[in-house]
Design a protein around this motif. Structure first.
Motif, PDB file in Angstrom:
ATOM      1  N   ALA A  60       8.760   3.655  -3.077  1.00 14.27           N
ATOM      2  CA  ALA A  60       7.810   4.057  -2.036  1.00 14.27           C
ATOM      3  C   ALA A  60       7.199   5.421  -2.338  1.00 14.27           C
ATOM      4  CB  ALA A  60       8.520   4.097  -0.685  1.00 14.27           C
ATOM      5  N   SER A  61       5.889   5.538  -2.116  1.00 10.96           N
ATOM      6  CA  SER A  61       5.227   6.826  -2.316  1.00 10.96           C
ATOM      7  C   SER A  61       5.428   7.717  -1.096  1.00 10.96           C
ATOM      8  CB  SER A  61       3.734   6.620  -2.562  1.00 10.96           C
ATOM      9  OG  SER A  61       3.149   5.996  -1.435  1.00 10.96           O
ATOM     10  N   TRP A  62       5.788   7.105   0.044  1.00 14.36           N
ATOM     11  CA  TRP A  62       6.005   7.859   1.281  1.00 14.36           C
ATOM     12  C   TRP A  62       7.085   7.158   2.086  1.00 14.36           C
ATOM     13  CZ3 TRP A  62       5.746   6.353   6.410  1.00 14.36           C
ATOM     14  CH2 TRP A  62       5.790   7.380   7.364  1.00 14.36           C
ATOM     15  N   PHE A  63       7.908   7.955   2.769  1.00 12.92           N
ATOM     16  CA  PHE A  63       8.863   7.354   3.700  1.00 12.92           C
ATOM     17  C   PHE A  63       9.071   8.328   4.849  1.00 12.92           C
ATOM     18  CE2 PHE A  63      11.151   9.628   0.438  1.00 12.92           C
ATOM     19  CZ  PHE A  63      12.080  10.372   1.135  1.00 12.92           C
ATOM     20  N   SER A  88       0.824  -1.219   0.000  1.00 17.93           N
ATOM     21  CA  SER A  88       0.000   0.000   0.000  1.00 17.93           C
ATOM     22  C   SER A  88       0.856   1.268   0.000  1.00 17.93           C
ATOM     23  CB  SER A  88      -0.949  -0.005   1.204  1.00 17.93           C
ATOM     24  OG  SER A  88      -0.291   0.464   2.361  1.00 17.93           O
ATOM     25  N   LEU A  89       2.184   1.124   0.206  1.00 24.81           N
ATOM     26  CA  LEU A  89       3.071   2.299   0.167  1.00 24.81           C
ATOM     27  C   LEU A  89       3.722   2.462  -1.199  1.00 24.81           C
ATOM     28  CD1 LEU A  89       3.498   4.229   2.558  1.00 24.81           C
ATOM     29  CD2 LEU A  89       2.837   1.992   3.393  1.00 24.81           C
ATOM     30  N   ARG A  90       3.353   1.577  -2.146  1.00 26.90           N
ATOM     31  CA  ARG A  90       3.925   1.691  -3.492  1.00 26.90           C
ATOM     32  C   ARG A  90       3.272   2.854  -4.234  1.00 26.90           C
ATOM     33  NH1 ARG A  90       7.519  -2.697  -4.460  1.00 26.90           N
ATOM     34  NH2 ARG A  90       7.736  -3.605  -2.390  1.00 26.90           N
ATOM     35  N   PRO A  91       3.979   3.446  -5.192  1.00 27.55           N
ATOM     36  CA  PRO A  91       3.397   4.575  -5.943  1.00 27.55           C
ATOM     37  C   PRO A  91       2.047   4.188  -6.548  1.00 27.55           C
ATOM     38  CG  PRO A  91       5.712   4.297  -6.514  1.00 27.55           C
ATOM     39  CD  PRO A  91       5.352   3.135  -5.647  1.00 27.55           C
ATOM     40  N   GLY A  92       1.076   5.072  -6.391  1.00 31.43           N
ATOM     41  CA  GLY A  92      -0.249   4.830  -6.966  1.00 31.43           C
ATOM     42  C   GLY A  92      -1.208   4.142  -6.005  1.00 31.43           C
ATOM     43  N   ALA A  93      -0.679   3.434  -4.985  1.00 26.29           N
ATOM     44  CA  ALA A  93      -1.572   2.745  -4.038  1.00 26.29           C
ATOM     45  C   ALA A  93      -1.989   3.700  -2.920  1.00 26.29           C
ATOM     46  CB  ALA A  93      -0.863   1.530  -3.460  1.00 26.29           C
ATOM     47  N   LYS A  94      -3.004   3.262  -2.146  1.00 28.29           N
ATOM     48  CA  LYS A  94      -3.478   4.106  -1.045  1.00 28.29           C
ATOM     49  C   LYS A  94      -2.932   3.541   0.267  1.00 28.29           C
ATOM     50  CE  LYS A  94      -7.768   6.388   0.430  1.00 28.29           C
ATOM     51  NZ  LYS A  94      -7.678   6.177   1.886  1.00 28.29           N
ATOM     52  N   PRO A  95      -2.079   4.321   0.985  1.00 30.21           N
ATOM     53  CA  PRO A  95      -1.429   3.766   2.176  1.00 30.21           C
ATOM     54  C   PRO A  95      -2.423   3.462   3.291  1.00 30.21           C
ATOM     55  CG  PRO A  95      -0.413   5.839   1.488  1.00 30.21           C
ATOM     56  CD  PRO A  95      -1.686   5.706   0.731  1.00 30.21           C
ATOM     57  N   THR A  96      -2.248   2.314   3.952  1.00 29.89           N
ATOM     58  CA  THR A  96      -3.030   2.039   5.166  1.00 29.89           C
ATOM     59  C   THR A  96      -2.173   2.431   6.370  1.00 29.89           C
ATOM     60  OG1 THR A  96      -2.156  -0.176   5.503  1.00 29.89           O
ATOM     61  CG2 THR A  96      -4.048   0.028   4.005  1.00 29.89           C
ATOM     62  N   GLU A  97      -2.853   2.729   7.486  1.00 27.10           N
ATOM     63  CA  GLU A  97      -2.140   3.168   8.690  1.00 27.10           C
ATOM     64  C   GLU A  97      -1.222   2.064   9.210  1.00 27.10           C
ATOM     65  OE1 GLU A  97      -1.548   6.132  10.130  1.00 27.10           O
ATOM     66  OE2 GLU A  97      -2.563   6.678   8.269  1.00 27.10           O
ATOM     67  N   ASP A 140       0.216  -0.403   7.491  1.00 25.46           N
ATOM     68  CA  ASP A 140       1.401  -0.535   6.638  1.00 25.46           C
ATOM     69  C   ASP A 140       2.373   0.621   6.863  1.00 25.46           C
ATOM     70  OD1 ASP A 140       0.550  -2.855   5.577  1.00 25.46           O
ATOM     71  OD2 ASP A 140      -0.016  -2.045   3.605  1.00 25.46           O
ATOM     72  N   ARG A 141       1.801   1.795   7.053  1.00 29.80           N
ATOM     73  CA  ARG A 141       2.655   2.971   7.258  1.00 29.80           C
ATOM     74  C   ARG A 141       3.518   2.785   8.512  1.00 29.80           C
ATOM     75  NH1 ARG A 141       1.887   8.582   5.470  1.00 29.80           N
ATOM     76  NH2 ARG A 141      -0.244   8.220   4.798  1.00 29.80           N
ATOM     77  N   ALA A 142       2.894   2.290   9.582  1.00 30.11           N
ATOM     78  CA  ALA A 142       3.634   2.078  10.834  1.00 30.11           C
ATOM     79  C   ALA A 142       4.711   1.006  10.656  1.00 30.11           C
ATOM     80  CB  ALA A 142       2.661   1.684  11.954  1.00 30.11           C
ATOM     81  N   ALA A 143       4.362  -0.065   9.936  1.00 31.15           N
ATOM     82  CA  ALA A 143       5.330  -1.150   9.731  1.00 31.15           C
ATOM     83  C   ALA A 143       6.515  -0.655   8.895  1.00 31.15           C
ATOM     84  CB  ALA A 143       4.649  -2.319   9.020  1.00 31.15           C
ATOM     85  N   TRP A 144       6.194   0.103   7.861  1.00 30.53           N
ATOM     86  CA  TRP A 144       7.214   0.666   6.961  1.00 30.53           C
ATOM     87  C   TRP A 144       8.127   1.603   7.726  1.00 30.53           C
ATOM     88  CZ3 TRP A 144      10.481   0.580   3.374  1.00 30.53           C
ATOM     89  CH2 TRP A 144      10.802   1.648   2.531  1.00 30.53           C
ATOM     90  N   GLN A 145       7.504   2.464   8.561  1.00 30.49           N
ATOM     91  CA  GLN A 145       8.300   3.404   9.353  1.00 30.49           C
ATOM     92  C   GLN A 145       9.263   2.644  10.263  1.00 30.49           C
ATOM     93  OE1 GLN A 145       6.588   6.892  10.942  1.00 30.49           O
ATOM     94  NE2 GLN A 145       7.960   7.024  12.683  1.00 30.49           N
ATOM     95  N   GLN A 146       8.759   1.583  10.884  1.00 29.47           N
ATOM     96  CA  GLN A 146       9.603   0.841  11.808  1.00 29.47           C
ATOM     97  C   GLN A 146      10.777   0.186  11.083  1.00 29.47           C
ATOM     98  OE1 GLN A 146       8.069  -2.555  13.832  1.00 29.47           O
ATOM     99  NE2 GLN A 146       9.443  -2.245  15.569  1.00 29.47           N
ATOM    100  N   ALA A 147      10.484  -0.424   9.931  1.00 29.36           N
ATOM    101  CA  ALA A 147      11.548  -1.093   9.168  1.00 29.36           C
ATOM    102  C   ALA A 147      12.582  -0.080   8.674  1.00 29.36           C
ATOM    103  CB  ALA A 147      10.937  -1.846   7.985  1.00 29.36           C
ATOM    104  N   PHE A 148      12.079   1.046   8.177  1.00 30.96           N
ATOM    105  CA  PHE A 148      12.935   2.097   7.615  1.00 30.96           C
ATOM    106  C   PHE A 148      13.856   2.668   8.696  1.00 30.96           C
ATOM    107  CE2 PHE A 148      13.803   6.259   5.740  1.00 30.96           C
ATOM    108  CZ  PHE A 148      13.907   5.970   4.392  1.00 30.96           C
ATOM    109  N   CYS A 149      13.264   2.978   9.866  1.00 31.41           N
ATOM    110  CA  CYS A 149      14.044   3.586  10.946  1.00 31.41           C
ATOM    111  C   CYS A 149      15.008   2.574  11.550  1.00 31.41           C
ATOM    112  CB  CYS A 149      13.125   4.138  12.031  1.00 31.41           C
ATOM    113  SG  CYS A 149      12.117   5.510  11.464  1.00 31.41           S
ATOM    114  N   ALA A 150      14.613   1.294  11.568  1.00 37.92           N
ATOM    115  CA  ALA A 150      15.483   0.272  12.149  1.00 37.92           C
ATOM    116  C   ALA A 150      16.796   0.179  11.363  1.00 37.92           C
ATOM    117  CB  ALA A 150      14.773  -1.079  12.154  1.00 37.92           C
ATOM    118  N   ARG A 151      16.743   0.472  10.066  1.00 34.08           N
ATOM    119  CA  ARG A 151      17.990   0.472   9.284  1.00 34.08           C
ATOM    120  C   ARG A 151      18.720   1.813   9.358  1.00 34.08           C
ATOM    121  NH1 ARG A 151      19.161  -2.956   4.043  1.00 34.08           N
ATOM    122  NH2 ARG A 151      21.124  -2.001   4.647  1.00 34.08           N
ATOM    123  N   GLY A 152      18.121   2.752  10.096  1.00 31.52           N
ATOM    124  CA  GLY A 152      18.782   4.052  10.256  1.00 31.52           C
ATOM    125  C   GLY A 152      18.692   4.931   9.032  1.00 31.52           C
ATOM    126  N   PHE A 153      17.736   4.666   8.141  1.00 35.54           N
ATOM    127  CA  PHE A 153      17.702   5.375   6.866  1.00 35.54           C
ATOM    128  C   PHE A 153      17.203   6.818   6.976  1.00 35.54           C
ATOM    129  CE2 PHE A 153      17.573   1.394   3.950  1.00 35.54           C
ATOM    130  CZ  PHE A 153      18.933   1.245   4.155  1.00 35.54           C
TER     131      PHE A 153
END
Lengths: 400, 379
Positions: free
Chosen positions: A81-84, A27-36, A38-51
């Motif tokens: 990703a449409s959002w990070f 749902s975070l791919r370009p064109g899709a509608k993000p769910t809350e 997925d957004r939280a999971a993505w944020q956690q994965a992204f931040c865990a790598r220090g990105f």
């Protein structure tokens, strides 16, 4: 592949592309509608790598990437990703670099990972009602009381204080010393009794700034950064980072070889195109010759300023701080933005005079508010006059 | 291409700085001026520069050149700007030499360029007919005769025309003044019947020539490039010359700026050094910023030309406009900050002001290039 550096960059790119493919939810791919969720999971994965802070060392939660790898990251994320998540810039661009340089091990371990993980929003306690351009005359007191300092005083023009969790604050710890030698750089929590935060309404109608009052507010002594009474050195270093940021970065070339394909498009000026319907044209040229020349001057200055930033970036060796030349960038960027806003007002005539309501286009209302807001560009982060003083003293070596 | 000098460019820069300091410092320009030297520069020193390879920098090795680019020539010209060295790079190398290299037949190039690179042959481009620069305002006519052309007209501001062994004359073979089409380039020996040159002394202690052409007969083999299509040669030649002149302006502005800063640190009034006055500090800091922008713009313009980048003309115009404004600001403010001594002939700052003004008004001033930049940006 020409050299091992390029080979390792491409290896990093392949690893990263694979990681993004696996980690970025559908749902975070370009064109899709993000769910809350997925957004939280993505944020956690992204931040865990220090990105969110890609070049900080991984021991403090950062990505541990080289500058070249960080550029690859910036290129690849938007493809997937449409959002990070973006961490607070007061943390990433101002406090973080200063903690890495001046903080002790405990402070780095405590504060940096929270910035990376977007857990703590920071704000900057610098200016005071009686200490603007003459920042070093600040009066907010910090007095040692056991394990703590007790803070009393007031800070003003504190951007986003009403959204922030913690503040990095310049305080006076030795009132009897010469003014530059009695200042300390202290971090403390804003969610505590004795802290009062009042938003300030600006001429543009917005209120992104606050005045903050401290009455017997507690700061833990272990959160004093650097030497006691040695805060001015840190304060100046942080201002260099702030000025580099306000002038739009330190000159990373925008056109990476990968992005460049096919013939470049015909050059266009956004400013001239927004002026065209207002000014009219004759044989393709803007009909008002004076405004046309002023727009051309602005566009040329913008082009040459961009080249100046690029040149400076290319000249700087890796690992060097931004240096005193950044004072020129902040000065020029704010004056350029003010000139652009003035041109947009001239071009639109009475259509730019609207304050609110349906009689005016939303874009016109926004640009007019932007014109008012731009007046602050040459005041905040050190006035243009202060920047000129810094250039005269530190770059040109003119006498006091 | 990076905006930082390569190792080779740094070596050229050091060699140029050392040579010019020794052989063509500002005192050299003063001596030529005071002795009313009819050439305006020293042919011996020009030969020495040729031995260092400078006039040949942009020409192919087959023609005796170094096969390098504008970026390298710009490095030399910036150093020439610093000492106000009055040598014919713009006229012989970039303008007329560039026209020969771009439009000439193999025979023409072989005949002219090796001598140019050796510092023996001097050339001048005779195109301008009015005061303000406008490359297509040309009335001079070239009429077809039996086996050649007959040229008539008047040229002004022909840089170094007074000593040129060959002139490259731009004349109209069709069309009307102001039109880009219909121009043709001719190689003319200034000793040809009907060709008269008069030397004019300019404010910067350099010379240009007025050229009067009355029924000057040249052969078919004098045509450079194609008849009626001279603008296709001139467009890129003017861009290269404009960038080269801008590089010289960066040099002269940098030197004038550094001299002014040194003066601010040295001169005392009211018991303090005048550089401590904020009224002067802020203006000095603004000069610094303008110089930074001019330097970056010129470095990129030279590289854009070497890379044949599309829209290179746009950055060339930006560079000339920025350099014109920066050199004017710095030399005017520099003179003001020198006070009364700045008005005297003995002090060098006035020489920088004069050369800056001449360079500003050569090949289009800031207003000309703003207009051109706007057109090239689609407005």
């Amino acid at each position: 592949m020409k050299d091992p550096g390029a080979a390792s960059i491409e290896a990093f790119r392949s690893e990263l592309v694979e990681w993004l493919r696996v980690s970025c939810p559908a749902s975070l791919r370009p064109g899709a509608k993000p769910t809350e969720e997925d957004r939280a999971a993505w944020q956690q994965a992204f931040c865990a790598r220090g990105f969110t802070t890609p070049t900080w060392p991984s021991e403090y939660g950062g990505g541990g990437l080289s500058k070249a790898e960080a550029r690859v990251l910036a290129e690849e994320i938007p493809r997937v990703a449409s959002w990070f998540p973006v961490a607070s810039f007061f943390g990433t661009s101002m406090l973080g670099p200063v903690l890495l340089e001046f903080g002790n091990e405990e402070q780095k371990k405590e504060h940096l990972p929270k910035i990376t993980r977007c857990e703590i929003q920071w704000c900057q306690g610098y200016s005071e009602p009686g200490a603007g351009s003459d920042l070093a005359s600040l009066q907010t007191r910090a007095v040692r009381d056991g394990d703590h300092y007790l803070i009393n005083g007031s800070k003003i023009w504190t951007t986003g204080a009403n959204q922030a969790d913690w503040i990095f604050c310049l305080t006076r710890t030795d009132p009897s010393a010469p003014k530059h030698d009695g200042i300390s750089f202290i971090l403390f929590d804003l969610h505590q009794p004795g802290v009062t935060i009042s938003p300030i309404e600006l001429i543009s109608g917005a209120s992104e700034f606050c005045q903050v009052f401290f009455e017997d507010v507690k700061a833990e002594a272990r959160n004093l950064v650097g030497e006691l009474n040695g805060g001015w050195t840190i304060a100046k270093r942080l201002l260099e980072h702030e000025r580099a940021m306000l002038s739009g970065g330190t000159g990373r070339p925008s056109d990476s070889p990968r992005a460049r394909k096919g013939p470049p498009p015909a050059p266009k000026s956004a400013l001239a195109e927004s002026a065209r319907p207002h000014l009219g044209e004759a044989e393709g040229e803007l009909a008002d010759p004076v405004l046309r020349h002023r727009i051309a001057q602005w566009e040329m200055d913008a082009l040459c300023f961009g080249l100046t930033l690029r040149r400076s970036g290319e000249q700087a060796r890796a690992g060097q701080g931004p240096g005193p030349a950044t004072s020129m960038f902040k000065l020029y960027a704010s004056e350029m933005n003010k000139r652009r806003s003035e041109l947009l007002m001239s071009v639109r005539g009475a259509a730019g005079l609207g304050w609110s309501g349906d009689d005016f286009e939303p874009l016109d209302l926004m640009e007019t508010r932007g014109w008012l807001r731009s007046k602050g560009n040459s005041i905040e982060g050190g006035t243009s006059e202060v920047q000129l003083n810094v250039i005269a003293k530190r770059v040109l070596g003119l006498p006091d | 291409m990076s905006l930082v000098l390569t190792e080779e460019q740094e070596l050229i820069q050091q060699a140029a700085a050392e040579f010019l300091k020794e052989r063509a410092p500002i005192a050299h320009l003063r001596a030529l001026r005071d002795e009313e030297d009819p050439t305006g520069f020293s042919r011996a020193i020009w030969k020495e520069m040729a031995e260092l390879g400078w006039p040949g920098i942009p020409f192919a090795e087959d023609h005796g050149g170094a096969g390098l680019g504008m970026a390298e020539l710009g490095v030399v010209l910036e150093e020439c700007g610093r000492t106000l060295a009055p040598y014919p790079f713009l006229s012989t190398v970039v303008l007329a030499g560039g026209a020969v290299a771009r439009g000439g037949s193999d025979a023409q190039k072989r005949e002219i360029l090796p001598g140019l690179c050796r510092g023996e042959t001097l050339l001048a481009l005779a195109f301008q007919e009015t005061g303000r620069f406008d490359p297509w305002v040309i009335d001079s006519k070239a009429e077809k005769t039996g086996d050649g052309f007959c040229l008539s007209g008047r040229k002004t501001f022909v840089l170094e025309g007074h000593v040129a062994d060959r002139l490259v004359v731009v004349a109209r073979t069709s069309g009307a003044s102001g039109e880009r089409e219909g121009l043709t380039l001719f190689l003319v020996d200034p000793a040809t019947d009907g060709c008269e040159l008069t030397r004019s002394a300019l404010i910067d202690s350099r010379y240009a020539a007025r050229v009067s052409l009355s029924e000057v007969v040249v052969g078919r083999d004098a045509v450079l490039g194609e008849v009626d299509r001279g603008a296709e040669i001139l467009d890129p030649v003017f861009d290269r010359a404009t960038a080269a002149l801008s590089a010289e302006m960066v040099g002269l502005a940098s030197e004038a700026f550094e001299r002014t800063i040194a003066y601010l640190k040295d001169r005392e009034q009211f018991g303090v050094r005048i550089g401590s006055f904020q009224a002067l500090k802020h203006r000095a800091a603004e000069m610094f910023c303008e110089l930074q922008l001019a330097q970056a713009a010129v470095l990129d313009a030279l590289r854009a030309l070497d890379e044949d980048r599309p829209h290179a003309a746009r950055i060339v115009s930006a560079a000339k406009a920025r350099c014109s404004d920066a050199a004017s600001l710095i030399t005017c403010e520099g003179l003001q900050m020198h006070g009364g001594i700045g008005m005297t002939d003995e002090e060098d700052i006035g020489l920088f002001l004069k050369r800056a003004k001449a360079a500003e008004l050569t090949l289009g001033d800031a207003a000309y290039h703003r207009d051109r930049f706007a057109r090239l940006t689609g407005f």
